[in-house]
Scaffold this motif. Sequence first.
Motif, PDB file in Angstrom:
ATOM      1  N   ALA A 164      69.676  76.182  -3.151  1.00 45.06           N
ATOM      2  CA  ALA A 164      69.423  76.132  -4.596  1.00 45.06           C
ATOM      3  C   ALA A 164      69.636  77.507  -5.226  1.00 45.06           C
ATOM      4  O   ALA A 164      70.236  77.622  -6.303  1.00 45.06           O
ATOM      5  CB  ALA A 164      68.009  75.631  -4.860  1.00 45.06           C
ATOM      6  N   ALA A 165      69.168  78.548  -4.572  1.00 48.23           N
ATOM      7  CA  ALA A 165      69.354  79.906  -5.089  1.00 48.23           C
ATOM      8  C   ALA A 165      70.831  80.273  -5.133  1.00 48.23           C
ATOM      9  O   ALA A 165      71.308  80.882  -6.101  1.00 48.23           O
ATOM     10  CB  ALA A 165      68.580  80.907  -4.230  1.00 48.23           C
ATOM     11  N   ARG A 166      71.565  79.872  -4.103  1.00 44.32           N
ATOM     12  CA  ARG A 166      73.005  80.141  -4.067  1.00 44.32           C
ATOM     13  C   ARG A 166      73.709  79.423  -5.214  1.00 44.32           C
ATOM     14  O   ARG A 166      74.554  79.989  -5.903  1.00 44.32           O
ATOM     15  CB  ARG A 166      73.572  79.721  -2.709  1.00 44.32           C
ATOM     16  N   TYR A 167      73.339  78.164  -5.439  1.00 43.81           N
ATOM     17  CA  TYR A 167      73.935  77.390  -6.530  1.00 43.81           C
ATOM     18  C   TYR A 167      73.652  78.059  -7.878  1.00 43.81           C
ATOM     19  O   TYR A 167      74.551  78.217  -8.703  1.00 43.81           O
ATOM     20  CB  TYR A 167      73.401  75.962  -6.526  1.00 43.81           C
ATOM     21  N   LEU A 168      72.400  78.444  -8.101  1.00 47.02           N
ATOM     22  CA  LEU A 168      72.064  79.105  -9.364  1.00 47.02           C
ATOM     23  C   LEU A 168      72.836  80.409  -9.535  1.00 47.02           C
ATOM     24  O   LEU A 168      73.304  80.728 -10.632  1.00 47.02           O
ATOM     25  CB  LEU A 168      70.556  79.381  -9.435  1.00 47.02           C
ATOM     26  N   THR A 169      72.960  81.163  -8.447  1.00 44.71           N
ATOM     27  CA  THR A 169      73.690  82.427  -8.498  1.00 44.71           C
ATOM     28  C   THR A 169      75.149  82.200  -8.890  1.00 44.71           C
ATOM     29  O   THR A 169      75.710  82.951  -9.687  1.00 44.71           O
ATOM     30  CB  THR A 169      73.605  83.140  -7.134  1.00 44.71           C
ATOM     31  N   GLU A 170      75.747  81.144  -8.357  1.00 47.63           N
ATOM     32  CA  GLU A 170      77.170  80.869  -8.610  1.00 47.63           C
ATOM     33  C   GLU A 170      77.428  80.206  -9.952  1.00 47.63           C
ATOM     34  O   GLU A 170      78.523  80.328 -10.501  1.00 47.63           O
ATOM     35  CB  GLU A 170      77.727  79.987  -7.495  1.00 47.63           C
ATOM     36  N   THR A 171      76.451  79.493 -10.510  1.00 45.71           N
ATOM     37  CA  THR A 171      76.709  78.708 -11.716  1.00 45.71           C
ATOM     38  C   THR A 171      75.982  79.179 -12.967  1.00 45.71           C
ATOM     39  O   THR A 171      76.468  78.931 -14.068  1.00 45.71           O
ATOM     40  CB  THR A 171      76.355  77.229 -11.498  1.00 45.71           C
ATOM     41  N   VAL A 172      74.838  79.801 -12.804  1.00 44.07           N
ATOM     42  CA  VAL A 172      74.059  80.200 -13.976  1.00 44.07           C
ATOM     43  C   VAL A 172      73.705  81.679 -13.872  1.00 44.07           C
ATOM     44  O   VAL A 172      74.370  82.522 -14.440  1.00 44.07           O
ATOM     45  CB  VAL A 172      72.777  79.342 -14.122  1.00 44.07           C
ATOM     46  N   VAL A 173      72.652  81.965 -13.161  1.00 43.64           N
ATOM     47  CA  VAL A 173      72.210  83.338 -12.917  1.00 43.64           C
ATOM     48  C   VAL A 173      71.358  83.330 -11.651  1.00 43.64           C
ATOM     49  O   VAL A 173      70.672  82.344 -11.366  1.00 43.64           O
ATOM     50  CB  VAL A 173      71.416  83.905 -14.127  1.00 43.64           C
ATOM     51  N   ALA A 174      71.430  84.409 -10.911  1.00 43.12           N
ATOM     52  CA  ALA A 174      70.651  84.491  -9.675  1.00 43.12           C
ATOM     53  C   ALA A 174      69.160  84.470  -9.999  1.00 43.12           C
ATOM     54  O   ALA A 174      68.713  85.132 -10.938  1.00 43.12           O
ATOM     55  CB  ALA A 174      70.993  85.770  -8.922  1.00 43.12           C
ATOM     56  N   PRO A 175      68.379  83.709  -9.243  1.00 44.75           N
ATOM     57  CA  PRO A 175      66.936  83.683  -9.503  1.00 44.75           C
ATOM     58  C   PRO A 175      66.296  85.030  -9.193  1.00 44.75           C
ATOM     59  O   PRO A 175      66.619  85.666  -8.187  1.00 44.75           O
ATOM     60  CB  PRO A 175      66.425  82.586  -8.562  1.00 44.75           C
ATOM     61  N   SER A 176      65.413  85.451 -10.078  1.00 44.79           N
ATOM     62  CA  SER A 176      64.695  86.708  -9.852  1.00 44.79           C
ATOM     63  C   SER A 176      63.205  86.466  -9.617  1.00 44.79           C
ATOM     64  O   SER A 176      62.486  87.375  -9.237  1.00 44.79           O
ATOM     65  CB  SER A 176      64.893  87.659 -11.033  1.00 44.79           C
ATOM     66  N   LEU A 177      62.753  85.241  -9.851  1.00 44.80           N
ATOM     67  CA  LEU A 177      61.359  84.868  -9.642  1.00 44.80           C
ATOM     68  C   LEU A 177      61.316  83.561  -8.873  1.00 44.80           C
ATOM     69  O   LEU A 177      62.018  82.610  -9.212  1.00 44.80           O
ATOM     70  CB  LEU A 177      60.647  84.681 -10.991  1.00 44.80           C
ATOM     71  N   LEU A 178      60.502  83.520  -7.835  1.00 45.44           N
ATOM     72  CA  LEU A 178      60.286  82.285  -7.091  1.00 45.44           C
ATOM     73  C   LEU A 178      58.828  81.890  -7.267  1.00 45.44           C
ATOM     74  O   LEU A 178      57.932  82.739  -7.175  1.00 45.44           O
ATOM     75  CB  LEU A 178      60.572  82.481  -5.601  1.00 45.44           C
ATOM     76  N   VAL A 179      58.592  80.603  -7.527  1.00 40.98           N
ATOM     77  CA  VAL A 179      57.243  80.084  -7.718  1.00 40.98           C
ATOM     78  C   VAL A 179      57.062  78.899  -6.783  1.00 40.98           C
ATOM     79  O   VAL A 179      57.947  78.046  -6.682  1.00 40.98           O
ATOM     80  CB  VAL A 179      57.017  79.628  -9.180  1.00 40.98           C
ATOM     81  N   GLY A 180      55.925  78.859  -6.097  1.00 35.77           N
ATOM     82  CA  GLY A 180      55.677  77.744  -5.200  1.00 35.77           C
ATOM     83  C   GLY A 180      54.209  77.419  -5.097  1.00 35.77           C
ATOM     84  O   GLY A 180      53.354  78.296  -5.193  1.00 35.77           O
ATOM     85  N   HIS A 181      53.921  76.145  -4.884  1.00 36.42           N
ATOM     86  CA  HIS A 181      52.553  75.663  -4.728  1.00 36.42           C
ATOM     87  C   HIS A 181      52.385  75.130  -3.311  1.00 36.42           C
ATOM     88  O   HIS A 181      53.267  74.423  -2.803  1.00 36.42           O
ATOM     89  CB  HIS A 181      52.264  74.562  -5.753  1.00 36.42           C
ATOM     90  N   SER A 182      51.298  75.458  -2.669  1.00 35.49           N
ATOM     91  CA  SER A 182      50.965  74.950  -1.342  1.00 35.49           C
ATOM     92  C   SER A 182      52.073  75.296  -0.350  1.00 35.49           C
ATOM     93  O   SER A 182      52.406  76.470  -0.187  1.00 35.49           O
ATOM     94  CB  SER A 182      50.679  73.454  -1.419  1.00 35.49           C
ATOM     95  N   LEU A 183      52.666  74.309   0.302  1.00 39.21           N
ATOM     96  CA  LEU A 183      53.728  74.606   1.264  1.00 39.21           C
ATOM     97  C   LEU A 183      54.946  75.218   0.581  1.00 39.21           C
ATOM     98  O   LEU A 183      55.679  76.001   1.186  1.00 39.21           O
ATOM     99  CB  LEU A 183      54.123  73.339   2.014  1.00 39.21           C
ATOM    100  N   GLY A 184      55.157  74.865  -0.676  1.00 37.05           N
ATOM    101  CA  GLY A 184      56.235  75.497  -1.437  1.00 37.05           C
ATOM    102  C   GLY A 184      55.988  76.980  -1.618  1.00 37.05           C
ATOM    103  O   GLY A 184      56.925  77.780  -1.657  1.00 37.05           O
TER     104      GLY A 184
END
Length: 102
Positions: free
Chosen positions: A7-27
């Motif tokens: 998902a990060a690779r896709y965002l980097t190639e199509t929109v913008v590279a993610p600079s923040l990751l958010v996750g709940h529990s196992l995420g």
Amino acid sequence: MADLRAAARYLTETVVAPSLLVGHSLGGAAVISAAPSLPNVRAVATIGAPADPAHVLLLLDGDLDTLRHDRSAPVTIAGRTFTIGRFFLDDLEQGDALLKGK
């Protein structure tokens, strides 16, 4: 983990590279483990992420030996049944190694 990196690779190639990751529990555990391999990530936010990813194995009710040998198997976590893949176990063990500096 592979899905998160894809998902990060896709965002980097199509929109913008993610600079923040958010996750709940196992995420949350997943984003903590993935962040070092994503060079543009500057911050991680988690809610209720397990401090010890390997501890999650103790919460799984199911045949983990079958899961280690098959592609997937049903497990129960907190009364809810999920089908998980064997790579989930690999990710948990890898995350534990990363946190412990192995």
